[in-house]
Design a protein around this motif. Structure first.
Motif, PDB file in Angstrom:
ATOM      1  N   ALA A 202       0.879  -1.180   0.000  1.00 46.65           N
ATOM      2  CA  ALA A 202       0.000   0.000   0.000  1.00 46.65           C
ATOM      3  C   ALA A 202       0.911   1.223   0.000  1.00 46.65           C
ATOM      4  CB  ALA A 202      -0.918  -0.002   1.228  1.00 46.65           C
ATOM      5  N   PRO A 203       0.455   2.400  -0.381  1.00 47.91           N
ATOM      6  CA  PRO A 203      -0.903   2.720  -0.805  1.00 47.91           C
ATOM      7  C   PRO A 203      -1.052   2.920  -2.314  1.00 47.91           C
ATOM      8  CG  PRO A 203       0.191   4.727  -0.137  1.00 47.91           C
ATOM      9  CD  PRO A 203       1.225   3.639  -0.053  1.00 47.91           C
ATOM     10  N   ALA A 204      -0.068   2.477  -3.118  1.00 52.18           N
ATOM     11  CA  ALA A 204      -0.111   2.754  -4.566  1.00 52.18           C
ATOM     12  C   ALA A 204      -0.249   4.251  -4.790  1.00 52.18           C
ATOM     13  CB  ALA A 204      -1.258   1.996  -5.243  1.00 52.18           C
ATOM     14  N   LEU A 205       0.686   4.972  -4.232  1.00 55.03           N
ATOM     15  CA  LEU A 205       0.644   6.440  -4.191  1.00 55.03           C
ATOM     16  C   LEU A 205       0.757   7.039  -5.586  1.00 55.03           C
ATOM     17  CD1 LEU A 205       0.713   8.765  -1.987  1.00 55.03           C
ATOM     18  CD2 LEU A 205       3.204   8.773  -2.347  1.00 55.03           C
ATOM     19  N   ALA A 206      -0.208   7.891  -5.940  1.00 56.02           N
ATOM     20  CA  ALA A 206      -0.171   8.575  -7.227  1.00 56.02           C
ATOM     21  C   ALA A 206       0.904   9.652  -7.183  1.00 56.02           C
ATOM     22  CB  ALA A 206      -1.528   9.192  -7.538  1.00 56.02           C
ATOM     23  N   SER A 207       2.001   9.428  -7.894  1.00 51.55           N
ATOM     24  CA  SER A 207       3.148  10.340  -7.943  1.00 51.55           C
ATOM     25  C   SER A 207       3.929  10.282  -6.622  1.00 51.55           C
ATOM     26  CB  SER A 207       2.702  11.776  -8.232  1.00 51.55           C
ATOM     27  OG  SER A 207       3.818  12.629  -8.311  1.00 51.55           O
ATOM     28  N   ILE A 208       5.123  10.840  -6.640  1.00 49.84           N
ATOM     29  CA  ILE A 208       5.879  11.020  -5.396  1.00 49.84           C
ATOM     30  C   ILE A 208       6.413  12.458  -5.344  1.00 49.84           C
ATOM     31  CG2 ILE A 208       6.477   8.663  -4.766  1.00 49.84           C
ATOM     32  CD1 ILE A 208       9.053   8.881  -6.291  1.00 49.84           C
ATOM     33  N   ASN A 209       5.580  13.373  -5.845  1.00 46.11           N
ATOM     34  CA  ASN A 209       5.918  14.791  -5.745  1.00 46.11           C
ATOM     35  C   ASN A 209       5.591  15.296  -4.338  1.00 46.11           C
ATOM     36  OD1 ASN A 209       3.130  15.181  -5.661  1.00 46.11           O
ATOM     37  ND2 ASN A 209       2.991  15.688  -7.833  1.00 46.11           N
ATOM     38  N   GLU A 210       5.753  16.582  -4.114  1.00 44.05           N
ATOM     39  CA  GLU A 210       5.592  17.142  -2.774  1.00 44.05           C
ATOM     40  C   GLU A 210       4.182  16.937  -2.228  1.00 44.05           C
ATOM     41  OE1 GLU A 210       6.141  21.462  -0.481  1.00 44.05           O
ATOM     42  OE2 GLU A 210       6.978  21.147  -2.497  1.00 44.05           O
ATOM     43  N   ASP A 211       3.166  17.167  -3.053  1.00 41.11           N
ATOM     44  CA  ASP A 211       1.785  16.987  -2.602  1.00 41.11           C
ATOM     45  C   ASP A 211       1.512  15.529  -2.224  1.00 41.11           C
ATOM     46  OD1 ASP A 211       1.240  19.663  -2.951  1.00 41.11           O
ATOM     47  OD2 ASP A 211       0.323  19.408  -4.935  1.00 41.11           O
ATOM     48  N   ALA A 212       2.006  14.618  -3.036  1.00 40.32           N
ATOM     49  CA  ALA A 212       1.786  13.194  -2.759  1.00 40.32           C
ATOM     50  C   ALA A 212       2.468  12.780  -1.462  1.00 40.32           C
ATOM     51  CB  ALA A 212       2.300  12.351  -3.919  1.00 40.32           C
ATOM     52  N   LEU A 213       3.679  13.268  -1.229  1.00 44.23           N
ATOM     53  CA  LEU A 213       4.386  12.926   0.004  1.00 44.23           C
ATOM     54  C   LEU A 213       3.713  13.536   1.225  1.00 44.23           C
ATOM     55  CD1 LEU A 213       8.159  13.027  -1.033  1.00 44.23           C
ATOM     56  CD2 LEU A 213       6.590  11.081  -0.942  1.00 44.23           C
ATOM     57  N   ASP A 214       3.106  14.707   1.074  1.00 49.13           N
ATOM     58  CA  ASP A 214       2.337  15.291   2.181  1.00 49.13           C
ATOM     59  C   ASP A 214       1.163  14.380   2.546  1.00 49.13           C
ATOM     60  OD1 ASP A 214       3.977  17.471   2.388  1.00 49.13           O
ATOM     61  OD2 ASP A 214       2.686  18.814   1.206  1.00 49.13           O
ATOM     62  N   TRP A 215       0.473  13.866   1.530  1.00 47.63           N
ATOM     63  CA  TRP A 215      -0.637  12.935   1.769  1.00 47.63           C
ATOM     64  C   TRP A 215      -0.122  11.675   2.460  1.00 47.63           C
ATOM     65  CZ3 TRP A 215      -1.880   7.943   0.704  1.00 47.63           C
ATOM     66  CH2 TRP A 215      -3.215   7.557   0.827  1.00 47.63           C
ATOM     67  N   LEU A 216       0.989  11.138   1.948  1.00 49.03           N
ATOM     68  CA  LEU A 216       1.545   9.914   2.523  1.00 49.03           C
ATOM     69  C   LEU A 216       1.926  10.118   3.984  1.00 49.03           C
ATOM     70  CD1 LEU A 216       2.513   6.995   2.206  1.00 49.03           C
ATOM     71  CD2 LEU A 216       4.710   7.897   1.382  1.00 49.03           C
ATOM     72  N   GLN A 217       2.490  11.270   4.298  1.00 55.10           N
ATOM     73  CA  GLN A 217       2.872  11.539   5.685  1.00 55.10           C
ATOM     74  C   GLN A 217       1.663  11.450   6.620  1.00 55.10           C
ATOM     75  OE1 GLN A 217       5.104  15.136   6.300  1.00 55.10           O
ATOM     76  NE2 GLN A 217       4.904  15.059   8.519  1.00 55.10           N
ATOM     77  N   LYS A 218       0.538  12.010   6.186  1.00 55.97           N
ATOM     78  CA  LYS A 218      -0.678  11.970   7.006  1.00 55.97           C
ATOM     79  C   LYS A 218      -1.135  10.529   7.225  1.00 55.97           C
ATOM     80  CE  LYS A 218      -1.577  16.516   7.210  1.00 55.97           C
ATOM     81  NZ  LYS A 218      -0.635  17.056   6.231  1.00 55.97           N
ATOM     82  N   VAL A 219      -0.976   9.680   6.214  1.00 52.78           N
ATOM     83  CA  VAL A 219      -1.374   8.278   6.342  1.00 52.78           C
ATOM     84  C   VAL A 219      -0.391   7.513   7.231  1.00 52.78           C
ATOM     85  CG1 VAL A 219      -1.739   6.131   5.066  1.00 52.78           C
ATOM     86  CG2 VAL A 219      -2.630   8.272   4.159  1.00 52.78           C
ATOM     87  N   LEU A 220       0.900   7.808   7.082  1.00 55.13           N
ATOM     88  CA  LEU A 220       1.890   7.153   7.939  1.00 55.13           C
ATOM     89  C   LEU A 220       1.661   7.510   9.407  1.00 55.13           C
ATOM     90  CD1 LEU A 220       5.196   7.487   5.850  1.00 55.13           C
ATOM     91  CD2 LEU A 220       3.612   5.550   5.977  1.00 55.13           C
ATOM     92  N   GLU A 221       1.175   8.697   9.647  1.00 52.05           N
ATOM     93  CA  GLU A 221       0.867   9.104  11.022  1.00 52.05           C
ATOM     94  C   GLU A 221      -0.240   8.257  11.631  1.00 52.05           C
ATOM     95  OE1 GLU A 221      -0.018  13.234  10.589  1.00 52.05           O
ATOM     96  OE2 GLU A 221       2.092  13.847  10.478  1.00 52.05           O
ATOM     97  N   GLN A 222      -1.024   7.590  10.782  1.00 52.42           N
ATOM     98  CA  GLN A 222      -2.091   6.710  11.261  1.00 52.42           C
ATOM     99  C   GLN A 222      -1.569   5.311  11.624  1.00 52.42           C
ATOM    100  OE1 GLN A 222      -5.213   8.096  11.522  1.00 52.42           O
ATOM    101  NE2 GLN A 222      -4.259   9.969  10.747  1.00 52.42           N
ATOM    102  N   GLY A 223      -0.267   5.070  11.403  1.00 52.70           N
ATOM    103  CA  GLY A 223       0.347   3.812  11.826  1.00 52.70           C
ATOM    104  C   GLY A 223       0.205   2.653  10.859  1.00 52.70           C
TER     105      GLY A 223
END
Length: 432
Positions: A202-223
């Motif tokens: 997971a999570p099949a992240l669309a892109s790995i630009n700054e916006d995408a990494l911001d989204w990923l950070q919020k999800v990683l904070e969920q454990g």
């Protein structure tokens, strides 16, 4: 009281003894199955050989000819959605036969292609939008996952939870950090329970630009890192594939802030369209082949164990439609130049792992990568992201062959160093 010649006290002891024996045998059997899975399906990490980690994205409707061509190209994986809304059209009833998934799974097995299955998207039987935001939806999705995983278990499959949930077209509404994390936590234990040979990504992240990494950070904070084996991303680039390296660096730093474990990163989708559109400069068929080859090589250099190319096949025939022009083969399954370049790569690097990058210092846009197999044989792959020019690097006196991106062969000899022409098409120096 006696039973089968045993007094009641002895009977209880015998029962306990036999129970222990059954438990031990069951444990040995489970360990044997686990060891078998480990042998047949190596762990997805940096120790995979280059070609063991290559694959393509496919869609329902591919033919046996397509699957055979995929196998002949030398790749080992095929990524495809198992769409919940197609499988379950009536509550509690699941159809894998008429939807084509059973036939496809059989073809993948026949041609020794490992499945990379995406468990997605929503289902209007339970949810109003293209997302899962209710307890009812999560519970129903979990049941679909259970049935699917049980059906296609013991194949060393990758199980991916959703596709690009950070994209508003694929998960509505946004933002969805908590809802997506809840879904991962709901279904990950189900996958783990019913397919010990599988890998959860997971999570099949669309892109790995700054916006995408911001989204990923919020999800990683969920454990969610406690629930998955591998992070999957879609590192699309608008031009040179080598630009992805800086983005990988930022991604690795981000993951490192949330775990001390070594979490592999896979490139679950990446490709280039040849379409003629106002927003994209069209690329030639040769450039398409070059970008495919260089994307796979850069991923190997960056320690990305799985690389899935999007797409296997053109989705249509309109040269102005972006989605119709990603394929390695045409809409009619005729191979493009990229297919030949892929065959060359898999033939040359079969059994090889990335070893190191040779430093030239003269030009940061020149790439010289060393690959080594178990017999310590070496292949050096070189190219440039600029215009063609000669490069020179030190190399122990010897001889071998220089094989072009499309398979042309020429003999080479050198003493202490070698001078070669480097172009945007990677070449393979096979050392005898």
């Amino acid at each position: 009281m006696e039973l089968f010649g045993l007094k009641s006290g002895n009977k209880r002891k015998a029962f306990i003894l036999w129970s222990l024996i059954v438990l031990i045998l069951a444990g040995v059997s489970s360990l044997s199955v686990w060891k078998k899975h480990q042998t047949l399906f190596p762990k997805i990490d940096e120790n995979l050989t280059v070609t063991d980690g290559l694959g393509v994205s496919i869609h329902l409707g591919v033919t046996e000819k397509d699957i055979q061509l995929i196998a002949d190209s030398g790749v080992k994986w095929a990524r495809i959605d198992i769409l919940w809304s197609q499988v379950e059209t009536n509550k509690g009833e699941y159809d894998f036969k008429n939807t084509g998934y059973d036939e496809l799974n059989g073809l993948l097995n026949k041609y020794h292609i490992r499945p990379y299955y995406i468990l997605d998207y929503s289902n209007q039987l339970y949810e109003q939008k293209k997302s899962i935001v209710t307890e009812q939806g999560r519970d129903a999705f979990g049941k679909y996952v259970k049935v699917t995983v049980e059906r296609y278990k013991d194949q060393g499959a990758i199980w991916e939870i959703w596709n690009e949930p950070n994209h508003p077209r694929l998960w509505d509404p946004q933002p969805n950090y908590e809802d997506y994390a809840l879904l991962v936590k709901e279904v990950s234990p189900i996958i783990r329970k019913y397919d010990r040979s599988g890998t959860i990504v997971a999570p099949a992240l669309a892109s790995i630009n700054e916006d995408a990494l911001d989204w990923l950070q919020k999800v990683l904070e969920q454990g969610i890192l406690n629930y998955i084996d591998v992070i999957s991303v879609h590192p699309y680039q608008s031009n040179n594939p080598e630009n992805v390296m800086k983005e990988y660096d930022e991604l690795k730093k981000l993951i490192g802030r949330y775990t001390d474990k070594d979490i592999p990163i896979v490139s679950g989708e990446w490709g280039y369209s040849m379409a003629h559109t106002p927003v994209q400069k069209p690329i030639t068929e040769m450039q398409h082949a070059e970008y495919l080859t260089r994307s796979f090589l850069i991923n190997a250099k960056e320690g990305i164990p799985i690389s899935i190319w999007y797409d296997w096949k053109n989705d249509g025939t309109d040269i102005n439609n972006r989605e119709h022009n990603f394929g390695i083969v045409s809409y009619y399954s005729n191979p493009k130049i990229a297919y030949l370049s892929l065959q060359t790569l898999t033939k040359q690097l079969e059994g090889y792992r990335f070893s190191k990058e040779l430093s030239l210092f003269s030009n940061p846009n020149d790439y010289v990568l060393e690959f080594v197999n178990e017999d310590n044989k070496k292949i050096i792959v070189f190219w440039t992201s600029e215009s063609s020019h000669n490069i020179e690097f030190s190399l122990k006196t010897g001889e071998g062959q220089i094989i072009s991106m499309l398979g042309a062969v020429q003999h080479a000899e050198w003493k202490d160093k070698i001078n070669v022409n480097s172009s945007s098409s990677p070449s393979y120096l096979v050392i005898k």
